[in-house]
Design an enzyme around this catalytic site. Sequence first.
Site, PDB file in Angstrom:
ATOM      1  CE  LYS A 168      43.220  44.157  35.932  1.00 40.38           C
ATOM      2  NZ  LYS A 168      42.706  43.554  37.161  1.00 40.38           N
ATOM      3  CG  ASP A 197      41.244  45.641  39.597  1.00 47.25           C
ATOM      4  OD1 ASP A 197      41.625  45.872  40.763  1.00 47.25           O
ATOM      5  OD2 ASP A 197      41.117  44.479  39.153  1.00 47.25           O
ATOM      6  CD  GLU A 223      37.913  44.963  40.572  1.00 46.83           C
ATOM      7  OE1 GLU A 223      38.383  43.808  40.550  1.00 46.83           O
ATOM      8  OE2 GLU A 223      37.242  45.437  39.629  1.00 46.83           O
ATOM      9  CD  GLU A 249      40.072  40.491  42.441  1.00 51.43           C
ATOM     10  OE1 GLU A 249      41.081  39.835  42.156  1.00 51.43           O
ATOM     11  OE2 GLU A 249      39.577  41.350  41.704  1.00 51.43           O
ATOM     12  CG  ASP A 272      36.270  34.241  42.602  1.00 52.13           C
ATOM     13  OD1 ASP A 272      35.903  33.052  42.608  1.00 52.13           O
ATOM     14  OD2 ASP A 272      37.163  34.663  41.848  1.00 52.13           O
ATOM     15  CG  HIS A 299      37.615  38.234  40.555  1.00 55.93           C
ATOM     16  ND1 HIS A 299      38.208  37.019  40.852  1.00 55.93           N
ATOM     17  CD2 HIS A 299      38.520  38.927  39.826  1.00 55.93           C
ATOM     18  CE1 HIS A 299      39.419  36.982  40.331  1.00 55.93           C
ATOM     19  NE2 HIS A 299      39.635  38.116  39.702  1.00 55.93           N
TER      20      HIS A 299
END
Length: 362
Positions: A168, A197, A223, A249, A272, A299
């Site tokens: 992250k 992400d 992401e 996602e 997703d 995701h």
Amino acid sequence: MTTITAARASLIDLEVETMRTDAVQSFIKQETIFLEIDTADGLTGVGYSYTIGTGGRAVLSMLRDHLVPLLPGLDSRNVEGIWMELFRSTRATTVGAITSLALAAVDTALWDLRSRRAGEPLWQVAGGFRQRVPLYDTEGGWLHLPTDDLVAGALASQAKGLRGVKLKVGKPSVREDRERLLAVREAVGDDLHIMVDANQSMTSAEAIRRAAAFEDADLYWFEEPLPADDVSGHARLAASTSIPIAVGESMYSIAQFRDYLHRGAAGIVQVDVARIGGVTPWLKVAHLAEAYNVAVCPHFLMELHVSLVAAVPNGAYVEHIPQLRGITKTELVIEDGSAVAPSTLGLGIDWDADEIDRRRVA
């Protein structure tokens, strides 16, 4: 007889297995919505959907009040027809998260039935491209973790044979994000894929700046840097960097993916299955991405996505985030760093009915 005779919707709260944080939120619990569909020939299909912490009861109400009453009498084999009939019945609330999540519970139950009736596992019924798919780990990359823990987690994933790790990003300072990424890259060497992400936390200008700062970390993708509805911002970002931009996602319709792909704003598609409305639209997005020569790396929901990624030629990765172990009897099979799509019939998830009943809240 394949006619639907009854359907039942319910909700359970499922606690997270470990602390999970990103640039905008903490993952406290998964509200999991179940739908069981009975047919006249004695089969039962079990489908599910989810929300992260909020909205589960709204999805349950959409099912109980509007969708479930429409199911009895329909032919469960007509998956496309049922999906479209339910979609049209909720026209006033489409496209939207609550409706898509409710549709997913129905659609996954119908695909569970389709697979069981066909006598084949989902990955074959949905396409049958291959049974093993590469796996990357997210559990060691949360934003609250110190750099040393990120490095240790990445090395542990590498030692297990996993092909990549996701970290992250979104620290207040671009310098801190960059230092964390470079520390992991130095530790794991050149062969492990590193994904990052940002969870829609950045402005367009900041995303461009951070992508430039991340270039020498040799990232596999960047992401959700921007809000999911900012197609033009993602297109500008994609044009500014060699790092593939991953999105999907937080998209709830096929048309949103079409717009991103048409404008060159998505280098990786992360559709997703719950948020797009089920297996039926998931496969359409995957084939749309294939037409644009773009890989699909969905995701979350690894227990279901493993079969879908295995079904399509452009399925590239499954995300490793264990979440269903508290309500299943078996776990995702991992061999040589790859996830193995189940050979069992239906969705391939071995639900623990007693544990689900114990946790049922609505």
